[in-house]
Design a protein around this motif. Structure first.
Motif, PDB file in Angstrom:
ATOM      1  N   MET A 101     -42.028  27.942  -5.896  1.00 16.28           N
ATOM      2  CA  MET A 101     -40.972  28.059  -4.556  1.00 16.28           C
ATOM      3  C   MET A 101     -41.904  28.524  -3.501  1.00 16.28           C
ATOM      4  N   GLU A 139     -30.891  22.296  -1.217  1.00 13.65           N
ATOM      5  CA  GLU A 139     -31.773  21.475  -2.440  1.00 13.65           C
ATOM      6  C   GLU A 139     -31.676  22.198  -3.680  1.00 13.65           C
ATOM      7  N   TYR A 140     -31.682  23.590  -3.738  1.00 13.23           N
ATOM      8  CA  TYR A 140     -31.706  24.399  -5.066  1.00 13.23           C
ATOM      9  C   TYR A 140     -30.448  25.067  -5.324  1.00 13.23           C
TER      10      TYR A 140
END
Length: 101
Positions: A44, A68-69
């Motif tokens: 990350m 996105e996560y």
């Protein structure tokens, strides 16, 4: 020079210069030529690092990651700011007035 104030969501950030970055097993590792140290940014941290190629606000960075996560806004903000403060202490990023536009 390291400033005593913390990083805020409104701050503009960008990668510092003089770092050699490589992918190793899905994680980013970096050699700071200035510090003479190696850093493992992790998976990350590597994503965050890539997003900072051009100046970006911390708010924009967090918004991109949340989209996105699978992470909630508050958790993401806390973890991103913690990461940014860590790499800032090592002089690996430029912040606010230090960012050359």
């Amino acid at each position: 020079m390291i400033k005593n104030q913390g990083i805020s969501l409104d701050d503009l950030i960008v990668q510092g210069s003089g770092n050699i970055v490589s992918n190793m097993g899905g994680e980013k590792v970096m050699l700071s030529v200035q510090n003479g140290k190696y850093y493992n940014l992790g998976e990350m941290g590597g994503v965050i690092w890539d997003l900072m190629k051009e100046p970006i606000s911390v708010t924009q960075l967090v918004s991109t990651l949340v989209a996105e996560y699978d992470v909630d806004q508050a958790t993401c903000e806390g973890q991103v700011i913690s990461f940014l403060e860590t790499v800032r202490r090592e002089n690996l990023i430029q912040l606010g007035d230090e960012v050359n536009r």
